[in-house]
Design an enzyme around this catalytic site. Structure first.
Site, PDB file in Angstrom:
ATOM      1  N   ASP A  43       0.836  -1.203   0.000  1.00 34.01           N
ATOM      2  CA  ASP A  43       0.000   0.000   0.000  1.00 34.01           C
ATOM      3  C   ASP A  43       0.878   1.265   0.000  1.00 34.01           C
ATOM      4  OD1 ASP A  43      -2.476   1.293   0.228  1.00 34.01           O
ATOM      5  OD2 ASP A  43      -2.422   1.298   2.424  1.00 34.01           O
ATOM      6  N   HIS A  44       0.460   2.273  -0.738  1.00 31.50           N
ATOM      7  CA  HIS A  44       1.119   3.596  -0.732  1.00 31.50           C
ATOM      8  C   HIS A  44       2.642   3.534  -0.894  1.00 31.50           C
ATOM      9  CE1 HIS A  44      -2.346   6.055   0.136  1.00 31.50           C
ATOM     10  NE2 HIS A  44      -2.719   5.208   1.068  1.00 31.50           N
TER      11      HIS A  44
ATOM     12  N   HIS B 183      -7.279  10.203   5.043  1.00 29.25           N
ATOM     13  CA  HIS B 183      -6.719   9.170   5.923  1.00 29.25           C
ATOM     14  C   HIS B 183      -6.817   9.607   7.390  1.00 29.25           C
ATOM     15  CE1 HIS B 183      -4.519   8.167   2.122  1.00 29.25           C
ATOM     16  NE2 HIS B 183      -4.820   6.954   2.517  1.00 29.25           N
ATOM     17  N   GLY B 184      -6.902   8.638   8.274  1.00 27.61           N
ATOM     18  CA  GLY B 184      -6.864   8.948   9.708  1.00 27.61           C
ATOM     19  C   GLY B 184      -8.233   9.322  10.253  1.00 27.61           C
TER      20      GLY B 184
ATOM     21  N   HIS C 280      -9.766   5.145  -0.602  1.00 23.17           N
ATOM     22  CA  HIS C 280      -8.857   5.216   0.555  1.00 23.17           C
ATOM     23  C   HIS C 280      -9.539   5.995   1.676  1.00 23.17           C
ATOM     24  CE1 HIS C 280      -4.818   3.857  -1.043  1.00 23.17           C
ATOM     25  NE2 HIS C 280      -5.608   3.774  -2.101  1.00 23.17           N
TER      26      HIS C 280
ATOM     27  N   ALA D 241     -11.237   4.969   4.503  1.00 28.12           N
ATOM     28  CA  ALA D 241     -12.627   4.574   4.785  1.00 28.12           C
ATOM     29  C   ALA D 241     -12.967   4.549   6.275  1.00 28.12           C
ATOM     30  CB  ALA D 241     -12.922   3.216   4.155  1.00 28.12           C
ATOM     31  N   SER D 242     -11.959   4.508   7.150  1.00 30.02           N
ATOM     32  CA  SER D 242     -12.276   4.536   8.588  1.00 30.02           C
ATOM     33  C   SER D 242     -12.975   5.845   8.911  1.00 30.02           C
ATOM     34  CB  SER D 242     -10.992   4.491   9.431  1.00 30.02           C
ATOM     35  OG  SER D 242     -10.305   3.300   9.213  1.00 30.02           O
TER      36      SER D 242
ATOM     37  N   ALA E 208      -7.781   1.168   7.716  1.00 31.00           N
ATOM     38  CA  ALA E 208      -6.589   1.041   8.575  1.00 31.00           C
ATOM     39  C   ALA E 208      -6.842   1.606   9.971  1.00 31.00           C
ATOM     40  CB  ALA E 208      -5.395   1.729   7.926  1.00 31.00           C
ATOM     41  N   THR E 209      -7.120   2.896  10.047  1.00 29.76           N
ATOM     42  CA  THR E 209      -7.169   3.582  11.351  1.00 29.76           C
ATOM     43  C   THR E 209      -8.143   2.926  12.336  1.00 29.76           C
ATOM     44  OG1 THR E 209      -6.596   5.633  10.252  1.00 29.76           O
ATOM     45  CG2 THR E 209      -7.585   5.838  12.427  1.00 29.76           C
TER      46      THR E 209
HETATM   47  O1  G3H Z   1      -4.347   2.989   2.499  1.00 34.69           O
HETATM   48  C1  G3H Z   1      -4.953   2.871   3.570  1.00 34.69           C
HETATM   49  C2  G3H Z   1      -6.228   3.493   3.770  1.00 34.69           C
HETATM   50  O2  G3H Z   1      -6.541   4.441   2.853  1.00 34.69           O
HETATM   51  C3  G3H Z   1      -6.794   3.529   5.137  1.00 34.69           C
HETATM   52  O3  G3H Z   1      -7.347   4.761   5.525  1.00 34.69           O
HETATM   53  O4  G3H Z   1      -6.674   4.802   7.903  1.00 34.69           O
HETATM   54  O5  G3H Z   1      -8.475   6.242   7.084  1.00 34.69           O
HETATM   55  O6  G3H Z   1      -8.829   3.796   7.232  1.00 34.69           O
HETATM   56  P1  G3H Z   1      -7.854   4.896   7.014  1.00 34.69           P
HETATM   57 ZN    ZN Z   2      -4.648   5.059   1.740  1.00 32.08          ZN
END
Ligand code: G3H
Ligand code: ZN
Length: 281
Positions: free
Chosen positions: A82-83, A175-176, A203, A205-206, A227-228
């Site tokens: 990722d990224h 993100h975050g 990206h 989505a949290s 992720a977050t």
């Molecule tokens: O690449 C990872 C994601 O875009 C996760 O984003 O941390 O806001 O869920 P997030």
């Molecule tokens: Zn991302």
């Protein structure tokens, strides 16, 4: 089962109009929670890792763990970088057997983004590895760069020139942790969806509402990155159990608690994405 091609499972998701959750993992417990949840839902899953997570775990150990999970599972599992911005690491991931890599040159101008994506395509295709790129920029990572919406007028050209396998779009996510409530640009998503025929990626989505995530799936998103929220659930559950039992020192006990807490979240997201075999798993 062996690890599967990310391109293949995403193309199928696009055709059948569901999304596949791509979950960022940072250790063995997070990985197990994701795999067991997907197995429970009978859903395909994308396990993804950042460059920093690879630095933390080590690429060989990480790959072996995910590959071992795939081997003892009956669901399709893909492993995604990722990224990524480091070409050497991208090459290493392709060589070792990752299913896909993301080249993130989204902060650069259009032509540098195209050049970097072409370079990665050239490496990845030698190993049959799928490639994700990003047009526009989803902000909010450590450097706190603002988001920049995906310019609809350039999507078709970007995809035609790079031949990338799936595309991350910026439609108002970040993100975050969100400060206010996110306002997604669904009209922009519709316009992007109608201009290209490859799977689209969301990206950040949290923190989105369930209905926003569902609307993104209906609007044509095929891969959704989380992720977050996983980190939050994982860490908070450990904090809580250690506060309650301050004599507890066995990492297996609080590790289990964290896996269970995280699994509930992963199962919830898989349900919203609609990728499980049962409606409610
Ligand atoms: O690449 C990872 C994601 O875009 C996760 O984003 O941390 O806001 O869920 P997030
Ligand atoms: Zn991302």
């Amino acid at each position: 089962m062996n690890l599967v091609s990310t391109k293949q499972i995403l193309n199928e998701a696009k055709r059948k109009k569901y999304a596949i959750g791509a979950f960022n993992v940072e250790n063995m417990e997070m990985l197990k929670a994701c795999i067991e949840s997907a197995q429970y839902c009978n859903s395909p899953i994308i396990i993804q890792v950042s460059e920093k997570s690879i630095e933390y775990i080590g690429i060989g150990l990480l790959y072996s763990m995910v590959n071992a999970c795939a081997f003892s599972s009956t669901i399709p599992i893909a492993l995604h970088l990722d990224h990524a911005q480091n070409m050497n690491l991208i090459r290493e991931a392709c060589e070792i057997g990752f299913s896909s890599v993301m080249i993130d040159s989204s902060e650069k101008g259009f032509s540098s983004n195209v050049q970097d994506t072409l370079k990665v395509m050239e490496i990845a295709k030698r190993y049959n590895v799928s490639v994700e790129a990003e047009l526009g920029h989803v902000g909010g990572k450590a450097e706190e760069v603002e988001s920049m919406y995906t310019p609809v007028s350039r999507v078709k050209k970007f995809v035609a020139v790079t031949q990338v396998d799936f595309l991350a779009v910026a439609i108002g996510t970040k993100h975050g942790i969100y400060k206010g409530s996110p306002q997604l640009d669904f009209q922009r998503l519709k316009n992007i969806y109608e201009s290209v025929d490859i799977p689209l990626v969301l990206h950040g989505a949290s923190g989105l509402s369930d209905s926003d995530i569902k609307q993104c799936v209906v609007g044509g998103i095929s891969k959704i990155n989380f992720a977050t929220e996983l980190r939050r659930k994982y860490t908070n559950s450990i904090k809580q159990v250690l506060e309650e039992k301050n004599e507890l020192i066995d990492p297996r006990i609080y590790g289990k608690v964290a896996q269970k807490a995280m699994s509930e979240t992963v199962i919830h997201y898989i349900n919203i994405c609609g990728s499980g075999v049962e409606d409610e798993c």
